[in-house]
Design an enzyme around this catalytic site. Structure first.
Site, PDB file in Angstrom:
ATOM      1  CG  ASP A  38     -12.533  -7.208   4.869  1.00 54.30           C
ATOM      2  OD1 ASP A  38     -12.343  -6.554   5.912  1.00 54.30           O
ATOM      3  OD2 ASP A  38     -12.734  -6.684   3.768  1.00 54.30           O
ATOM      4  CE1 TYR A  55      -3.118  -2.889   0.125  1.00 51.89           C
ATOM      5  CE2 TYR A  55      -3.949  -2.074   2.206  1.00 51.89           C
ATOM      6  CZ  TYR A  55      -4.027  -2.956   1.149  1.00 51.89           C
ATOM      7  OH  TYR A  55      -5.014  -3.908   1.135  1.00 51.89           O
ATOM      8  CG  ASP A 104      -1.341 -20.470   1.166  1.00 46.75           C
ATOM      9  OD1 ASP A 104      -0.663 -20.295   2.197  1.00 46.75           O
ATOM     10  OD2 ASP A 104      -0.915 -21.077   0.162  1.00 46.75           O
ATOM     11  CE  LYS A 136       2.216 -18.423  -0.695  1.00 45.17           C
ATOM     12  NZ  LYS A 136       1.562 -19.714  -0.356  1.00 45.17           N
ATOM     13  CG  ASP A 181      -7.346  -4.508   3.669  1.00 41.28           C
ATOM     14  OD1 ASP A 181      -8.447  -4.579   4.254  1.00 41.28           O
ATOM     15  OD2 ASP A 181      -7.142  -3.729   2.718  1.00 41.28           O
TER      16      ASP A 181
END
Length: 369
Positions: free
Chosen positions: A251, A141, A223, A191, A247
């Site tokens: 959610d 970001y 994942d 990751k 982020d």
């Protein structure tokens, strides 16, 4: 307690849910004799409409001179045609950067009254209580270089994921410190099998963990974490992760509480701290009076806990939310055809206020006896 709070209602349903959070804070101030001062300013699409920029200088100046920021939501489809650096969401990113809020805390729990609202099996989500600690000022970001390039026959885009040792260290310390007050477990999500930034992340988090021997650390690929959140969310206590992963995962955990509208957040570590619900602006619901204000109200509780250090008052708000849900009230997004009392946005605010006032009256009466 004197507290100056900059209120940034933002776009879409932001003004509606923020108004209820402010009403609740006013009730707390009245019940406990505090002095909370509120000033309202534009951000996001509202800022563009007012001043031609998603983060007006007047708004930034007001935030910097306040004790905390209470934010609604940003985003409006009417500005989708603007260049990426001028859209409403950039106002929020720039505000976070200007205030230096690098640690985003996103708590999620399964309310017993909402067990039928989760798309996950009740036996999987019952008693789930997760805190996501998300790094907020690094990664894709904010990394440079970024942007678009035009070739002869095609267009390309680039974003850069970048993290330094110092950035990882400071967010890791936040996660381990808060884990000490919970169930003493941190799951660091990365990751590392394919990303160098994640390899550095894992190395630094492992080193920081040595200073917290009472806290158990596990590493998990993002994942795999996403799968376990759906299969067995109760295995998690504190999830520590970088900006993009945090982020997305925060959610996903909304499924535990039954709706994204239930989730609150606190952005800490900077000059001024920011509190906001996790949900977006939901422009299709704006003005209908049906938006879920629980996340905004719970964010007000986090404000009292972390900025004002008013733990009893924060607990009063959280217990009031639980009491309203236990009484069968819920907003449209929580309706699963189960015959519960569907309430408007302002009605939920009033019910929470009544529950707070009642709890305070009972406490005073008990002490008087």
């Amino acid at each position: 307690m004197k507290l100056k709070i900059a209120v940034l209602p933002g776009d879409g349903i932001g003004p509606e849910v923020t108004a209820e959070a402010v009403r609740v804070l006013r009730q707390v101030a009245e019940s406990y004799g505090h002095d909370f001062e509120f000033t309202e300013h534009a951000l996001g699409g509202a800022g563009i409409k007012q001043s031609g920029t998603p983060l007006p200088q007047e708004t930034l100046k007001a935030c910097l001179s306040s004790d905390s920021v209470l934010l609604g939501a940003v985003g409006n489809p009417e500005y989708d045609s603007l260049s990426p650096d001028k859209r409403p969401e950039v106002g929020l990113l720039n505000l976070r950067k200007a205030l230096g809020a690098f640690a985003n805390l996103r708590p999620t729990r399964c309310y017993s009254a909402l067990g039928d609202c989760s798309p996950l099996r009740s036996e999987a989500v019952d008693n789930s209580d997760i805190l996501i600690v998300r790094e907020l000022l690094g990664g894709l970001y904010f990394g440079e270089p970024r942007g678009f390039t035009n070739g002869v026959s095609s267009k390309s885009a680039i974003n850069t994921m970048r993290y330094s040792t110092e950035e990882i260290e400071r967010i890791a310390h936040i996660a381990f410190t808060v884990a000490r007050t919970r169930r003493c477990k941190v799951t660091s999500v990365d990751k590392a099998n394919v990303l160098e930034t994640s390899q550095l992340w894992r190395e630094v988090v492992s080193r920081v963990s040595l200073g917290y021997p009472e806290v158990t650390l596990e590493h998990l690929y993002v994942d795999a974490c996403a799968m376990h959140l759906a299969m067995n969310p109760r295995r998690f206590d504190v999830i520590l992760t970088e900006n993009l992963f945090g982020d997305i995962l925060s959610d996903e955990v909304a499924a535990i509480s039954g709706s994204l509208g239930m989730l609150a957040s606190a952005s800490l570590g900077g000059i001024v701290e920011i509190y906001e619900p996790v949900h977006g602006s939901a422009p299709e619901l704006a003005g209908l009076g049906v938006a879920n204000p629980f996340g905004a109200i719970a964010s007000a509780a986090l404000l009292l806990r972390h900025t004002a250090h008013l733990e009893q008052e924060a607990q009063d708000i959280e217990m009031a939310i639980t009491a309203v849900l236990d009484a069968g009230y819920r907003t449209m997004d929580l309706n699963r055809g189960n015959g519960k009392c569907i309430a408007k946005t302002a009605d939920i605010g009033s019910l929470v206020i009544e529950a707070i006032a009642e709890a305070v009256d009972i406490r005073y009466a008990y002490h008087a006896v």
